[in-house]
Design a protein around this motif. Structure first.
Motif, PDB file in Angstrom:
ATOM      1  N   TYR A 127       0.847  -1.193   0.000  1.00 47.85           N
ATOM      2  CA  TYR A 127       0.000   0.000   0.000  1.00 47.85           C
ATOM      3  C   TYR A 127       0.881   1.241   0.000  1.00 47.85           C
ATOM      4  O   TYR A 127       2.086   1.178   0.285  1.00 47.85           O
ATOM      5  CB  TYR A 127      -0.891   0.045   1.242  1.00 47.85           C
ATOM      6  CG  TYR A 127      -2.096  -0.860   1.216  1.00 47.85           C
ATOM      7  CD1 TYR A 127      -3.321  -0.419   0.725  1.00 47.85           C
ATOM      8  CD2 TYR A 127      -2.017  -2.167   1.701  1.00 47.85           C
ATOM      9  CE1 TYR A 127      -4.440  -1.244   0.725  1.00 47.85           C
ATOM     10  CE2 TYR A 127      -3.124  -3.006   1.695  1.00 47.85           C
ATOM     11  CZ  TYR A 127      -4.332  -2.536   1.207  1.00 47.85           C
ATOM     12  OH  TYR A 127      -5.421  -3.356   1.196  1.00 47.85           O
ATOM     13  N   ARG A 128       0.236   2.362  -0.267  1.00 45.46           N
ATOM     14  CA  ARG A 128       0.916   3.650  -0.226  1.00 45.46           C
ATOM     15  C   ARG A 128       0.124   4.594   0.675  1.00 45.46           C
ATOM     16  O   ARG A 128      -1.106   4.528   0.739  1.00 45.46           O
ATOM     17  CB  ARG A 128       1.019   4.240  -1.637  1.00 45.46           C
ATOM     18  CG  ARG A 128       1.907   5.473  -1.746  1.00 45.46           C
ATOM     19  CD  ARG A 128       1.878   6.034  -3.164  1.00 45.46           C
ATOM     20  NE  ARG A 128       2.342   5.055  -4.134  1.00 45.46           N
ATOM     21  CZ  ARG A 128       3.619   4.898  -4.486  1.00 45.46           C
ATOM     22  NH1 ARG A 128       4.545   5.674  -3.933  1.00 45.46           N
ATOM     23  NH2 ARG A 128       3.952   3.999  -5.379  1.00 45.46           N
ATOM     24  N   VAL A 129       0.820   5.456   1.371  1.00 47.49           N
ATOM     25  CA  VAL A 129       0.164   6.447   2.224  1.00 47.49           C
ATOM     26  C   VAL A 129      -0.579   7.461   1.367  1.00 47.49           C
ATOM     27  O   VAL A 129      -0.145   7.814   0.268  1.00 47.49           O
ATOM     28  CB  VAL A 129       1.205   7.151   3.119  1.00 47.49           C
ATOM     29  CG1 VAL A 129       0.574   8.298   3.894  1.00 47.49           C
ATOM     30  CG2 VAL A 129       1.833   6.170   4.089  1.00 47.49           C
ATOM     31  N   SER A 130      -1.706   7.922   1.885  1.00 43.71           N
ATOM     32  CA  SER A 130      -2.493   8.924   1.180  1.00 43.71           C
ATOM     33  C   SER A 130      -1.680  10.201   0.963  1.00 43.71           C
ATOM     34  O   SER A 130      -0.920  10.633   1.835  1.00 43.71           O
ATOM     35  CB  SER A 130      -3.762   9.252   1.987  1.00 43.71           C
ATOM     36  OG  SER A 130      -4.421  10.370   1.456  1.00 43.71           O
ATOM     37  N   LYS A 131      -1.853  10.792  -0.201  1.00 46.46           N
ATOM     38  CA  LYS A 131      -1.146  12.037  -0.499  1.00 46.46           C
ATOM     39  C   LYS A 131      -1.659  13.197   0.341  1.00 46.46           C
ATOM     40  O   LYS A 131      -0.934  14.167   0.582  1.00 46.46           O
ATOM     41  CB  LYS A 131      -1.303  12.379  -1.982  1.00 46.46           C
ATOM     42  CG  LYS A 131      -0.632  11.382  -2.920  1.00 46.46           C
ATOM     43  CD  LYS A 131      -0.835  11.798  -4.371  1.00 46.46           C
ATOM     44  CE  LYS A 131      -0.168  10.810  -5.319  1.00 46.46           C
ATOM     45  NZ  LYS A 131      -0.367  11.187  -6.746  1.00 46.46           N
ATOM     46  N   ASP A 132      -2.898  13.097   0.792  1.00 49.46           N
ATOM     47  CA  ASP A 132      -3.521  14.203   1.521  1.00 49.46           C
ATOM     48  C   ASP A 132      -3.399  14.085   3.037  1.00 49.46           C
ATOM     49  O   ASP A 132      -3.590  15.078   3.747  1.00 49.46           O
ATOM     50  CB  ASP A 132      -5.010  14.293   1.162  1.00 49.46           C
ATOM     51  CG  ASP A 132      -5.238  14.479  -0.327  1.00 49.46           C
ATOM     52  OD1 ASP A 132      -4.427  15.195  -0.954  1.00 49.46           O
ATOM     53  OD2 ASP A 132      -6.203  13.902  -0.861  1.00 49.46           O
ATOM     54  N   ASN A 133      -3.099  12.856   3.524  1.00 54.18           N
ATOM     55  CA  ASN A 133      -3.088  12.645   4.975  1.00 54.18           C
ATOM     56  C   ASN A 133      -2.038  11.597   5.331  1.00 54.18           C
ATOM     57  O   ASN A 133      -2.214  10.426   5.007  1.00 54.18           O
ATOM     58  CB  ASN A 133      -4.475  12.200   5.446  1.00 54.18           C
ATOM     59  CG  ASN A 133      -4.576  12.084   6.954  1.00 54.18           C
ATOM     60  OD1 ASN A 133      -3.577  12.191   7.667  1.00 54.18           O
ATOM     61  ND2 ASN A 133      -5.779  11.855   7.447  1.00 54.18           N
ATOM     62  N   LYS A 136      -3.149   8.262   7.083  1.00 58.15           N
ATOM     63  CA  LYS A 136      -4.151   7.426   6.439  1.00 58.15           C
ATOM     64  C   LYS A 136      -3.560   6.772   5.199  1.00 58.15           C
ATOM     65  O   LYS A 136      -2.883   7.423   4.406  1.00 58.15           O
ATOM     66  CB  LYS A 136      -5.381   8.260   6.057  1.00 58.15           C
ATOM     67  CG  LYS A 136      -6.531   7.431   5.480  1.00 58.15           C
ATOM     68  CD  LYS A 136      -7.752   8.284   5.254  1.00 58.15           C
ATOM     69  CE  LYS A 136      -8.893   7.489   4.637  1.00 58.15           C
ATOM     70  NZ  LYS A 136      -9.268   6.328   5.456  1.00 58.15           N
ATOM     71  N   ALA A 137      -3.825   5.478   5.044  1.00 63.44           N
ATOM     72  CA  ALA A 137      -3.375   4.760   3.859  1.00 63.44           C
ATOM     73  C   ALA A 137      -4.333   5.017   2.698  1.00 63.44           C
ATOM     74  O   ALA A 137      -5.521   5.317   2.904  1.00 63.44           O
ATOM     75  CB  ALA A 137      -3.303   3.266   4.147  1.00 63.44           C
ATOM     76  N   ASP A 138      -3.823   4.883   1.499  1.00 64.12           N
ATOM     77  CA  ASP A 138      -4.651   4.995   0.310  1.00 64.12           C
ATOM     78  C   ASP A 138      -5.160   3.598  -0.053  1.00 64.12           C
ATOM     79  O   ASP A 138      -4.387   2.765  -0.547  1.00 64.12           O
ATOM     80  CB  ASP A 138      -3.827   5.569  -0.844  1.00 64.12           C
ATOM     81  CG  ASP A 138      -4.611   5.665  -2.141  1.00 64.12           C
ATOM     82  OD1 ASP A 138      -5.820   5.363  -2.127  1.00 64.12           O
ATOM     83  OD2 ASP A 138      -4.004   6.036  -3.167  1.00 64.12           O
ATOM     84  N   ASP A 140      -6.903   2.533  -2.436  1.00 66.16           N
ATOM     85  CA  ASP A 140      -6.880   2.244  -3.868  1.00 66.16           C
ATOM     86  C   ASP A 140      -5.480   1.927  -4.388  1.00 66.16           C
ATOM     87  O   ASP A 140      -5.318   1.572  -5.558  1.00 66.16           O
ATOM     88  CB  ASP A 140      -7.459   3.425  -4.651  1.00 66.16           C
ATOM     89  CG  ASP A 140      -8.925   3.671  -4.327  1.00 66.16           C
ATOM     90  OD1 ASP A 140      -9.636   2.690  -4.034  1.00 66.16           O
ATOM     91  OD2 ASP A 140      -9.353   4.847  -4.349  1.00 66.16           O
ATOM     92  N   SER A 141      -4.478   2.072  -3.527  1.00 64.71           N
ATOM     93  CA  SER A 141      -3.100   1.821  -3.956  1.00 64.71           C
ATOM     94  C   SER A 141      -2.687   0.365  -3.778  1.00 64.71           C
ATOM     95  O   SER A 141      -1.549   0.002  -4.100  1.00 64.71           O
ATOM     96  CB  SER A 141      -2.139   2.725  -3.167  1.00 64.71           C
ATOM     97  OG  SER A 141      -2.123   2.343  -1.788  1.00 64.71           O
TER      98      SER A 141
END
Length: 215
Positions: A127-133, A136-138, A140-141
């Motif tokens: 997974y990848r961390v959310s770009k906005d937070n 929080k994980a993304d 959809d990644s």
């Protein structure tokens, strides 16, 4: 950490020997248990990225990763995969989380768990961390790196760790039941009962990882 290793007698330049059961800790070492956080649901694994934030990431067996910082547990989960995780049996559930050595730059991390929709097969997923937070994980990644099928619902293993060589080491259980009934530990034709070493930084058309040439 005192007591984990014992010095090799004779030559100070040699590597220390592993500590043995029944040994003694040299000197007067004070050890105390300190509560870091509470209120977690069946916590089974704790990890921390080398990103300077001081955050702890705790895996709750039902399929949730929560962040602990300054003694406070995040109300909102970092990652929630309860709808994907098979946790009805005690030895199943979200096993572990591991952070890429360059997590601070690329935001990549890995989780392992028995997948509800693949009959309890262990999925190792990136997974990848959310770009906005950053807390929080993304969702959809998600990228499945590896799938490991099991004949039984116990002895799955699941701990992962990056080595100093940059490769990901994956511990895999012997397949289940009791006493390694399928002799997986001695069988080199199966991943079960093994420590796997993979390269997650590259992949091939038929798998989500690469095999290091010196394996």
């Amino acid at each position: 950490r005192p007591g984990l290793r014992a010095a090799r007698p004779g030559n100070a330049d040699q590597q220390p020997l592993p500590a043995q059961p029944g040994g003694t800790i040299p000197g007067k070492v004070a050890i105390q248990l300190v509560k870091v956080a509470d209120g977690l649901v069946d916590p089974v694994h704790v990890a921390s990225p080398n990103d300077g934030t001081g955050r702890l990431f705790v895996c709750e067996r039902p399929g949730v990763v929560r962040i602990v910082k300054d003694g406070k547990v995040s109300a909102k989960p970092f990652l929630d995969i309860k709808d994907k995780t098979l946790s009805s049996f005690l030895e199943e559930g979200l096993y572990a989380i591991e952070f890429h050595p360059k997590f601070k730059e690329n935001g990549l991390f890995y989780v392992s768990y028995p997948d509800l929709w693949f009959n309890g097969a262990t999925l190792l997923t990136e997974y990848r961390v959310s770009k906005d937070n950053p807390d929080k994980a993304d969702p959809d990644s998600a990228r499945v790196v590896m799938q490991i099928d099991f004949p039984y619902c116990n002895h799955h293993g699941g701990k992962m760790a990056f080595g100093p060589d940059g490769y990901l080491y994956v511990g895999v259980g012997d397949g289940g039941w009791e006493g390694d009934v399928i002799s997986a530990g001695q069988d080199l034709h199966t991943w079960l009962g093994k420590m796997l070493r993979i390269d997650v930084n590259s992949q091939t058309p038929d798998r989500g990882y690469n095999i290091p040439k010196d394996n």
